[in-house]
Design a protein around this motif. Structure first.
Motif, mmCIF file in Angstrom:
data_model
loop_
_atom_site.group_PDB
_atom_site.id
_atom_site.type_symbol
_atom_site.label_atom_id
_atom_site.label_comp_id
_atom_site.label_asym_id
_atom_site.label_seq_id
_atom_site.Cartn_x
_atom_site.Cartn_y
_atom_site.Cartn_z
ATOM 1 N N ARG A 89 1.041 -1.116 0.060
ATOM 2 C CA ARG A 89 -0.038 0.037 0.077
ATOM 3 C C ARG A 89 1.098 1.250 0.184
ATOM 4 O O ARG A 89 1.917 1.127 0.447
ATOM 5 N N TYR A 90 0.403 2.445 -0.528
ATOM 6 C CA TYR A 90 1.066 3.663 -0.335
ATOM 7 C C TYR A 90 0.095 4.696 -0.526
ATOM 8 O O TYR A 90 -0.984 4.513 -1.450
ATOM 9 N N PRO A 91 0.609 5.818 -0.330
ATOM 10 C CA PRO A 91 -0.289 7.187 -0.576
ATOM 11 C C PRO A 91 0.087 7.603 -1.771
ATOM 12 O O PRO A 91 1.193 7.747 -2.382
ATOM 13 N N GLY A 92 -1.039 8.048 -2.783
ATOM 14 C CA GLY A 92 -0.608 8.783 -3.868
ATOM 15 C C GLY A 92 -1.983 9.234 -4.538
ATOM 16 O O GLY A 92 -3.022 8.781 -4.122
ATOM 17 N N VAL A 93 -1.892 9.577 -5.965
ATOM 18 C CA VAL A 93 -3.129 9.980 -6.686
ATOM 19 C C VAL A 93 -3.597 8.753 -7.773
ATOM 20 O O VAL A 93 -4.600 9.091 -8.385
ATOM 21 N N GLY A 94 -2.803 7.779 -7.872
ATOM 22 C CA GLY A 94 -3.125 6.781 -8.705
ATOM 23 C C GLY A 94 -2.892 6.776 -10.112
ATOM 24 O O GLY A 94 -3.743 6.471 -10.915
ATOM 25 N N LEU A 95 -1.775 7.367 -10.448
ATOM 26 C CA LEU A 95 -1.163 7.593 -11.788
ATOM 27 C C LEU A 95 0.025 7.236 -12.100
ATOM 28 O O LEU A 95 0.870 7.486 -10.918
ATOM 29 N N SER A 96 0.338 6.397 -13.158
ATOM 30 C CA SER A 96 1.842 6.500 -13.733
ATOM 31 C C SER A 96 2.337 7.237 -14.775
ATOM 32 O O SER A 96 1.109 7.396 -15.597
ATOM 33 N N VAL A 97 3.249 7.689 -15.026
ATOM 34 C CA VAL A 97 3.662 8.470 -16.201
ATOM 35 C C VAL A 97 4.949 8.151 -16.910
ATOM 36 O O VAL A 97 5.718 7.228 -16.390
ATOM 37 N N ARG A 167 -6.887 21.347 -18.735
ATOM 38 C CA ARG A 167 -7.615 21.226 -17.391
ATOM 39 C C ARG A 167 -6.744 21.231 -16.408
ATOM 40 O O ARG A 167 -5.659 20.591 -16.100
ATOM 41 N N GLU A 168 -7.037 22.115 -15.159
ATOM 42 C CA GLU A 168 -6.471 22.094 -13.858
ATOM 43 C C GLU A 168 -7.442 21.367 -12.805
ATOM 44 O O GLU A 168 -8.497 21.738 -12.842
ATOM 45 N N VAL A 169 -6.721 20.485 -12.133
ATOM 46 C CA VAL A 169 -7.385 19.537 -11.182
ATOM 47 C C VAL A 169 -6.763 19.666 -9.863
ATOM 48 O O VAL A 169 -5.531 19.648 -9.705
ATOM 49 N N SER A 170 -7.502 19.437 -8.857
ATOM 50 C CA SER A 170 -6.948 19.398 -7.580
ATOM 51 C C SER A 170 -7.293 18.090 -7.038
ATOM 52 O O SER A 170 -8.385 17.788 -6.789
ATOM 53 N N LEU A 171 -6.333 17.465 -6.776
ATOM 54 C CA LEU A 171 -6.748 15.740 -6.327
ATOM 55 C C LEU A 171 -6.151 15.829 -4.689
ATOM 56 O O LEU A 171 -5.048 16.368 -4.304
ATOM 57 N N ASN A 172 -6.944 14.832 -3.901
ATOM 58 C CA ASN A 172 -6.545 14.577 -2.656
ATOM 59 C C ASN A 172 -5.683 13.146 -2.628
ATOM 60 O O ASN A 172 -6.418 12.475 -3.040
ATOM 61 N N ARG A 173 -4.700 12.922 -2.282
ATOM 62 C CA ARG A 173 -4.052 11.688 -2.102
ATOM 63 C C ARG A 173 -4.595 10.792 -1.356
ATOM 64 O O ARG A 173 -5.310 11.186 -0.350
ATOM 65 N N ALA A 174 -4.829 9.555 -1.921
ATOM 66 C CA ALA A 174 -5.466 8.728 -0.976
ATOM 67 C C ALA A 174 -4.570 7.354 -0.723
ATOM 68 O O ALA A 174 -3.513 7.100 -1.377
ATOM 69 N N GLU A 175 -4.775 6.455 0.189
ATOM 70 C CA GLU A 175 -4.098 5.575 0.619
ATOM 71 C C GLU A 175 -4.472 4.296 -0.406
ATOM 72 O O GLU A 175 -5.764 3.961 -0.429
ATOM 73 N N LEU A 176 -3.725 3.853 -1.389
ATOM 74 C CA LEU A 176 -3.818 2.978 -2.461
ATOM 75 C C LEU A 176 -3.141 1.636 -2.336
ATOM 76 O O LEU A 176 -2.184 1.696 -1.610
ATOM 77 N N ALA A 177 -3.898 0.759 -2.691
ATOM 78 C CA ALA A 177 -3.124 -0.833 -2.886
ATOM 79 C C ALA A 177 -2.507 -0.906 -3.968
ATOM 80 O O ALA A 177 -2.921 -0.459 -5.150
ATOM 81 N N VAL A 178 -1.246 -1.260 -4.106
ATOM 82 C CA VAL A 178 -0.328 -1.440 -5.227
ATOM 83 C C VAL A 178 -0.657 -2.582 -5.889
ATOM 84 O O VAL A 178 -1.114 -3.712 -5.404
ATOM 85 N N ARG A 179 -1.146 -2.371 -7.337
ATOM 86 C CA ARG A 179 -1.366 -3.272 -8.125
ATOM 87 C C ARG A 179 0.082 -3.923 -8.692
ATOM 88 O O ARG A 179 0.612 -3.288 -9.889
ATOM 89 N N GLU A 180 0.708 -4.810 -8.024
ATOM 90 C CA GLU A 180 2.173 -5.144 -8.030
ATOM 91 C C GLU A 180 2.105 -5.914 -9.442
ATOM 92 O O GLU A 180 3.170 -5.924 -9.989
ATOM 93 N N VAL A 181 1.231 -6.749 -9.763
ATOM 94 C CA VAL A 181 1.343 -7.747 -11.005
ATOM 95 C C VAL A 181 0.079 -7.313 -11.969
ATOM 96 O O VAL A 181 -1.288 -7.342 -11.504
ATOM 97 N N VAL A 182 0.422 -6.944 -13.051
ATOM 98 C CA VAL A 182 -0.444 -6.577 -14.085
ATOM 99 C C VAL A 182 -0.551 -7.588 -15.324
ATOM 100 O O VAL A 182 0.705 -7.707 -15.703
ATOM 101 N N VAL A 183 -1.373 -8.149 -15.803
ATOM 102 C CA VAL A 183 -1.119 -9.129 -16.881
ATOM 103 C C VAL A 183 -2.083 -8.872 -18.102
ATOM 104 O O VAL A 183 -3.210 -8.581 -17.873
ATOM 105 N N ASP A 184 -1.422 -9.214 -19.378
ATOM 106 C CA ASP A 184 -2.247 -9.043 -20.424
ATOM 107 C C ASP A 184 -1.734 -10.169 -21.479
ATOM 108 O O ASP A 184 -0.554 -10.596 -21.313
#
Length: 366
Positions: A89-97, A167-184
């Motif tokens: 788990r980690y705090p964040g906004v839930g995006l990767s770049v 677009r300008e947005v203000s996000l509140n960081r949340a405690e997120l569960a890491v998706r350690e493994v993603v499969v396709d």
């Protein structure tokens, strides 16, 4: 399943860029980890790792010890933070770049996270964060700003979709569960398994995902490290025993060994980049040295230090450096990283190149 017993040590070891996904990739794709300040070399910390087990330190005392230790990768974690780390788990906004051609774009959005709720989507340009140009920020600064220090804090982003308005947005960081493994499954018979961090249970998820595949792409790009035993257990899925890595602790060498009986026949390609670090580098280096996989991509981050969690009296944890690991061939990626067998070229996306290399391996094996 391989277990931590094969690590041949008394305490659980972790390879972390600080702690709980605290990392910043040097290039390519990265998620939302945070780096620690750099400091002096850390011989005194190795002594502290022996002497502080069960010590009754206040959080202020523990944090001061980390700051004064000279250990670049040391960290203090409260009981809750350490539980979050091992549970992913980690705090964040839930995006990767990712950064391509100098442009910073969104490469992944966590469903239900703050970014998704604000309508941010994969492919959007990230223009600024808290008023600073995203394209001009160093990578570690960018991911640090995305993560912040704790859930509930706010961060301001400016994003644009294609040629649409800003677009300008203000996000509140949340405690997120890491998706350690993603499969396709990019092609018939081929599975791509992206491992973003090695937290508890990751090796089992990789095992399930790889079952029955005729070819595997193990995507370690942006993988920020984690638990050593999970990296060793993942290596064991593709090796039939033998060395995975070794590390030095107080002048003695300890071996990390794969369990016997892994799949040594299915063609395997490992994707790496500047965000591949720590235990992800340990895994990639083992598969490369053992000639089990072809590494595709770019040079990895270059962190080969080993941290051991020291449990304090209140259940909090000090992550302290106890040694450095080497690959089965005796290479140390520390400070230099690992070079891929097949470097990525700007004219061909890394994913496409990995599939082309895998197709060649499958043809050779038939």
């Amino acid at each position: 399943m391989p277990t931590a017993q094969r690590v041949r040590q008394g305490a659980t070891l972790s390879l972390l860029f600080g702690a709980v996904l605290l990392a910043g990739a040097a290039a390519g794709a990265w998620g939302e980890p945070v780096g620690l300040p750099q400091s002096r070399s850390g011989d005194s910390t190795r002594l502290a790792a022996q002497d502080l087990n069960g010590a009754a330190l206040s959080p202020a005392q523990a944090e001061r010890l980390v700051g004064e230790s000279g250990d670049r990768w040391a960290a203090y974690l409260s009981p809750e933070e350490y539980a979050d780390f091992t549970g992913g788990r980690y705090p964040g906004v839930g995006l990767s770049v990712e950064r391509t051609g100098g442009a910073t774009t969104v490469s992944d959005v966590v469903p239900g996270g703050p970014a998704a709720s604000a309508g941010i989507a994969v492919g959007d340009r990230l223009l600024s964060i808290d008023g600073a140009s995203a394209d001009q920020l160093p990578v570690t600064d960018l991911v640090s700003r995305l993560r912040g220090e704790r859930a509930g804090t706010a961060v301001a982003l400016a994003v644009r979709r294609a040629d649409g308005p800003v677009r300008e947005v203000s996000l509140n960081r949340a405690e997120l569960a890491v998706r350690e493994v993603v499969v396709d499954h990019p092609r018939p018979g081929v599975v791509r398994i992206a491992v973003r961090a090695f937290t508890s249970g990751v090796a089992e998820q990789v095992r399930q995902a790889a079952q029955g595949a005729q070819g595997v792409v193990l995507d370690l790009r942006g993988s920020s490290g984690g638990l050593v035993q999970e990296a060793v257990a993942t290596a064991s899925l593709f090796l039939d025993g033998g060395p995975v890595a070794s590390y030095q602790v107080q002048g003695s060498t300890r071996e990390l060994t794969a369990a016997p009986g892994g799949d040594t026949a299915t063609p395997l390609v490992v994707l790496v980049d500047g965000g591949t670090m720590s235990s992800a580098e340990l895994l990639a280096g083992a598969l490369q040295d053992r000639c089990r996989a072809v590494l595709v991509g770019s040079r990895t981050f270059g962190k080969a230090s080993v941290q051991q969690p020291t449990r304090l009296a209140d259940g909090s944890v000090l992550e302290l450096t106890v040694g450095h690991y080497a690959t089965p061939a005796g290479r140390s990626p520390d400070g230099t990283g690992l070079l891929p067998d097949v470097p990525v070229h700007p004219a061909e996306p890394a994913d496409d190149l990995a599939l082309r290399v895998l197709a060649g391996l499958r043809t050779r094996n038939t």
